[in-house]
Scaffold this motif. Structure first.
Motif, PDB file in Angstrom:
ATOM      1  N   VAL A 125      53.571  48.880  30.352  1.00  0.00           N
ATOM      2  CA  VAL A 125      52.754  48.114  31.301  1.00  0.00           C
ATOM      3  C   VAL A 125      53.628  47.260  32.224  1.00  0.00           C
ATOM      4  O   VAL A 125      53.197  46.889  33.320  1.00  0.00           O
ATOM      5  N   TYR A 126      54.861  46.994  31.818  1.00  0.00           N
ATOM      6  CA  TYR A 126      55.760  46.245  32.717  1.00  0.00           C
ATOM      7  C   TYR A 126      56.065  47.071  33.971  1.00  0.00           C
ATOM      8  O   TYR A 126      56.034  46.559  35.079  1.00  0.00           O
ATOM      9  N   GLU A 127      56.411  48.330  33.743  1.00  0.00           N
ATOM     10  CA  GLU A 127      56.689  49.179  34.910  1.00  0.00           C
ATOM     11  C   GLU A 127      55.419  49.354  35.744  1.00  0.00           C
ATOM     12  O   GLU A 127      55.456  49.325  36.975  1.00  0.00           O
ATOM     13  N   THR A 128      54.306  49.528  35.043  1.00  0.00           N
ATOM     14  CA  THR A 128      53.036  49.742  35.733  1.00  0.00           C
ATOM     15  C   THR A 128      52.740  48.597  36.688  1.00  0.00           C
ATOM     16  O   THR A 128      52.430  48.809  37.875  1.00  0.00           O
ATOM     17  N   ILE A 129      52.841  47.367  36.183  1.00  0.00           N
ATOM     18  CA  ILE A 129      52.519  46.204  37.018  1.00  0.00           C
ATOM     19  C   ILE A 129      53.600  45.962  38.068  1.00  0.00           C
ATOM     20  O   ILE A 129      53.312  45.525  39.189  1.00  0.00           O
ATOM     21  N   SER A 130      54.833  46.301  37.728  1.00  0.00           N
ATOM     22  CA  SER A 130      55.898  46.177  38.728  1.00  0.00           C
ATOM     23  C   SER A 130      55.606  47.078  39.928  1.00  0.00           C
ATOM     24  O   SER A 130      55.801  46.690  41.084  1.00  0.00           O
ATOM     25  N   ARG A 131      55.102  48.274  39.643  1.00  0.00           N
ATOM     26  CA  ARG A 131      54.800  49.212  40.734  1.00  0.00           C
ATOM     27  C   ARG A 131      53.599  48.762  41.548  1.00  0.00           C
ATOM     28  O   ARG A 131      53.395  49.202  42.675  1.00  0.00           O
ATOM     29  N   LEU A 132      52.771  47.887  40.971  1.00  0.00           N
ATOM     30  CA  LEU A 132      51.614  47.348  41.692  1.00  0.00           C
ATOM     31  C   LEU A 132      51.953  45.979  42.292  1.00  0.00           C
ATOM     32  O   LEU A 132      51.055  45.231  42.685  1.00  0.00           O
ATOM     33  N   ASP A 133      53.252  45.671  42.314  1.00  0.00           N
ATOM     34  CA  ASP A 133      53.730  44.406  42.871  1.00  0.00           C
ATOM     35  C   ASP A 133      53.033  43.206  42.227  1.00  0.00           C
ATOM     36  O   ASP A 133      52.729  42.209  42.875  1.00  0.00           O
ATOM     37  N   GLY A 134      52.753  43.330  40.940  1.00  0.00           N
ATOM     38  CA  GLY A 134      52.235  42.187  40.191  1.00  0.00           C
ATOM     39  C   GLY A 134      50.731  42.000  40.243  1.00  0.00           C
ATOM     40  O   GLY A 134      50.215  41.047  39.642  1.00  0.00           O
ATOM     41  N   ASP A 135      50.044  42.898  40.930  1.00  0.00           N
ATOM     42  CA  ASP A 135      48.583  42.722  41.062  1.00  0.00           C
ATOM     43  C   ASP A 135      47.877  43.305  39.832  1.00  0.00           C
ATOM     44  O   ASP A 135      47.447  44.462  39.826  1.00  0.00           O
ATOM     45  N   ILE A 136      47.747  42.500  38.814  1.00  0.00           N
ATOM     46  CA  ILE A 136      47.220  42.960  37.530  1.00  0.00           C
ATOM     47  C   ILE A 136      45.777  43.461  37.615  1.00  0.00           C
ATOM     48  O   ILE A 136      45.464  44.556  37.119  1.00  0.00           O
ATOM     49  N   PRO A 137      44.861  42.699  38.230  1.00  0.00           N
ATOM     50  CA  PRO A 137      43.452  43.141  38.220  1.00  0.00           C
ATOM     51  C   PRO A 137      43.252  44.513  38.864  1.00  0.00           C
ATOM     52  O   PRO A 137      42.301  45.220  38.523  1.00  0.00           O
ATOM     53  N   GLN A 138      44.133  44.913  39.770  1.00  0.00           N
ATOM     54  CA  GLN A 138      43.968  46.185  40.481  1.00  0.00           C
ATOM     55  C   GLN A 138      44.480  47.389  39.694  1.00  0.00           C
ATOM     56  O   GLN A 138      44.354  48.521  40.159  1.00  0.00           O
ATOM     57  N   MET A 139      45.038  47.160  38.545  1.00  0.00           N
ATOM     58  CA  MET A 139      45.627  48.276  37.794  1.00  0.00           C
ATOM     59  C   MET A 139      44.556  49.317  37.431  1.00  0.00           C
ATOM     60  O   MET A 139      43.535  49.005  36.834  1.00  0.00           O
ATOM     61  N   ASP A 140      44.832  50.569  37.788  1.00  0.00           N
ATOM     62  CA  ASP A 140      43.955  51.683  37.403  1.00  0.00           C
ATOM     63  C   ASP A 140      44.410  52.188  36.038  1.00  0.00           C
ATOM     64  O   ASP A 140      45.572  52.579  35.887  1.00  0.00           O
ATOM     65  N   PRO A 141      43.532  52.194  35.055  1.00  0.00           N
ATOM     66  CA  PRO A 141      43.952  52.657  33.722  1.00  0.00           C
ATOM     67  C   PRO A 141      44.607  54.036  33.750  1.00  0.00           C
ATOM     68  O   PRO A 141      45.539  54.293  32.983  1.00  0.00           O
ATOM     69  N   ALA A 142      44.149  54.889  34.620  1.00  0.00           N
ATOM     70  CA  ALA A 142      44.755  56.231  34.706  1.00  0.00           C
ATOM     71  C   ALA A 142      46.214  56.130  35.141  1.00  0.00           C
ATOM     72  O   ALA A 142      47.073  56.921  34.712  1.00  0.00           O
ATOM     73  N   PHE A 143      46.493  55.151  35.996  1.00  0.00           N
ATOM     74  CA  PHE A 143      47.867  54.961  36.439  1.00  0.00           C
ATOM     75  C   PHE A 143      48.744  54.477  35.275  1.00  0.00           C
ATOM     76  O   PHE A 143      49.868  54.950  35.090  1.00  0.00           O
TER      77      PHE A 143
END
Lengths: 433, 433
Positions: free
Chosen positions: A123-141
């Motif tokens: 999830v660290y890489e996941t949120i890093s790729r979203l530039d820190g925008d946690i609420p926008q995270m798509d579970p599929a991503f």
């Protein structure tokens, strides 16, 4: 086939043979331990330069070194240097906890350089790729990142899958709230989206990915306590119960699994915490951080937590995640990585002795003989940090203005050396008889 | 009149009042503890610049720093500097273990400079004055040295009076023999002269001297183990039983007394050792060295023993004798004295929390609040080593190339700070309700 699936079929894998040799056990004993789930051998099928390491109570206690840069507070490009320091100091496992840019490249470098299992928190890489925008995270991503990391060769992954939406309010009653970086990410996503934990929801899908590459799950303790006051509370144990359910789901799917634990816990609560994990999590290997036994020693948390880690290893933990002197103040530099590793080698070993692990004390007994015989070279060879011990001893000799002989302890000097005196007493005692 | 004699007569001394204020107890409670012998206040009537400190289970756990030069292996003239470092780092007691020349002058300097109780091992000066010739020691001379030190103002003395002639062969069966410097001296004298322990033989005379100046006895453990293999053996416990007899003889004469303990002891044996001392020695305060829980980490024995000391404080010890990183390799320099003191402040405090000593956790809870609130100055003020913690944090800030704000943890950086995220979650949780 995962190590677990193979073990269940009665197959002794190459990895099991290596672990057996390292642990002084029969390959069949290792196989049986893996088959029962009481031991794991985290080893991604793609991490071909990795030497297998066993985690479980029938093996020696292992240590993990956390590495990885943060966005704002770490020098760049020195993670490979720190990795080398950690491996040289005896780290059995390493984790890359990098956040920010270029994470796959950093990780590839570490996988190439590490002959020990490497773990991540996807999830660290996941949120890093979203530039820190946690609420926008798509579970599929998130799942796609897990898949990419599994394909790349990550040996074990921390997944905060047991942190449930309904347990978050329990953690909000605390003084420190949620202090797990991954746990706080999962919780914010859940609260912002009013939705259940996406890892929990997509667990079967994730299991399929991990089984394919034999990635070991390390069930994250997102609700671990962040101060003594919050230790052993209802939030922590609610999550632990859910981790127990996930252990069963992992095993049902043939995926190897261990469980992560506290955190900040008073010394007298450690035994209870170790026993509860073994009970609630069906004897899955317990992977603990510290525990931290006092909050008032920033700058010395490697010592604070080596105290807790020794008790943890004595009473039930199988893998100790190091804490460095930089904890609570910054990310460790190379020397601090070294300090953390040594403190944890001490804790793991002292714990193994305390739980009467077979032959754990042999090296200590050899050290005692070397001390008795004033064999300094042998003492340094047996030391956890030979170069450091030798250098400190040489400093004493350099400062000594009288006697440079080696036939006495370097603390009291020749005339007052108790070991020398003791040998004279032995001679006198022999004369009596 | 000694503190013990006064307490028994129902008198609350000035020293008891100061200890009571420091410990958050009533003066009467301190008096009763001293009267029972479960607590001591080592305070020579001549050491007038000394602030009294209580030792006992009803008080916080205290730490002692060993100082003093050896004949061959220590820089000269820096003991006062080390004393200042130890006191500044929070040492509650100090011992001057010097051997060689000019010991009374060194000691006088330390007595003048120390506002905390100072202890010695009188046989060191005795043998130093005999130029190391142990067999030639006249017991009357040893007693005269004890008398001179008592008159000079020494607050407590280690006397290896329970090491009996008949128990020496038990120690000769060990791998390491006798590793106590004072113990080995007494044993060699006994074996060379085929005579019983001269301290034991002249105990009543010694009691009279110590009572006159209110010197507290610290019953030395001359047969403490020198390696894990030798731990908890018959030699050690034979001596401990004799120390129990001596406790009763001290108390009968109105002399305050505490008991010294191991040594090298595996982690799982510490609780038993603490309980046995309390039982055999009639609840006399237990003053322990370490214990050392593994022999293989020379250069890091402050960590090794802080682990043991935490367990000791949890299960029965009242005073912890520090061990420095130099242990087994040389005498500590100033920085190593500091390192040893901090490690033992950690152990004492973690032990106090673990045994649920009243208010022990208060400072930790304040630290948690300061961490939650990102109040860095308050965190450093609450830290055991404020300057060290602040300097490490400033290093992180200096290395940071993005964000110098203080409103986030310095490990993860602002974007990934779990405490920040947790506060957002709290807000989201409030919106739900």
């Amino acid at each position: 086939m995962t190590q677990l699936q193979a073990a269940r079929k009665g197959i002794v894998t190459e990895a099991m043979k290596i672990v057996a040799a390292d642990e002084g056990l029969s390959p069949e004993a290792v196989r049986d331990a893996v088959a029962s789930g009481e031991a794991v051998i985290p080893l991604n099928i793609h991490h071909t330069n990795c030497r297998p390491v066993g985690v479980g109570r029938m093996f020696t206690t292992k240590i993990n070194a956390n590495l990885g840069r943060s966005v704002t507070h770490s020098g760049k490009g020195d993670e490979l240097e720190k990795l080398a320091i950690a491996l040289n100091a005896g780290a059995d496992f390493v984790m890359d906890l990098s956040v920010g840019e270029d994470i796959p490249a950093i990780r590839q470098g570490m996988l190439n350089a590490s002959n020990r299992p490497l773990g991540t928190v996807p999830v660290y890489e996941t949120i890093s790729r979203l530039d820190g925008d946690i609420p926008q995270m798509d579970p599929a991503f998130l799942v796609s990142v897990i898949k990419a990391q599994a394909e790349q060769g990550v040996d074990f992954m921390t997944l905060h899958a047991g942190l449930m939406l309904e347990d978050i309010p329990k953690a909000m009653k605390r003084r420190m709230g949620i202090v797990s970086r991954g746990g706080s990410i999962m919780a914010e996503w859940m609260m912002a989206n009013r939705a259940q934990n996406p890892l929990w929801e997509r667990w079967d899908e994730i299991m399929d990915i991990l089984a394919e590459h034999d990635v070991t799950v390390s069930l994250g303790d997102g609700l671990r306590s962040g101060c003594l006051m919050d230790g052993s509370d209802e939030a922590q144990f609610a999550e632990l119960a859910k981790l127990g359910e996930l252990v069963e789901r992992c095993r049902a799917r043939g995926v190897q699994v261990m469980v992560e634990g506290p955190g900040h816990i008073a010394f007298d609560q450690i035994k209870m915490n170790m026993e509860r994990e073994q009970e609630l999590c069906h004897k899955a290997p317990f992977y603990v951080l510290g525990p931290v036994v006092t909050d008032i020693a920033p700058g010395y948390d490697h010592i604070v937590t080596a105290i807790g880690a020794t008790a943890a290893a004595t009473y039930g933990a199988s893998l100790l995640c190091y804490v460095t002197p930089a904890e609570h103040l910054g990310l460790p530099d190379g020397d601090e990585v070294h300090q953390g590793c040594i403190a944890y080698k001490i804790a793991a070993h002292a714990g193994d002795i305390a739980r009467h692990h077979p032959h754990a004390r042999d090296r200590d007994d050899q050290m005692a003989q070397a001390r008795h015989d004033f064999c300094w070279d042998e003492q340094f060879a047996l030391a956890l940090d030979p170069a450091h011990a030798r250098n400190r001893w040489l400093k004493t000799r350099a400062n000594s203005d009288v006697d440079h002989g080696d036939d006495h302890c370097s603390m009291c000097g020749k005339q007052f050396c108790a070991v020398r005196t003791s040998k004279r007493i032995e001679k006198l005692a022999t004369q009596t008889n």
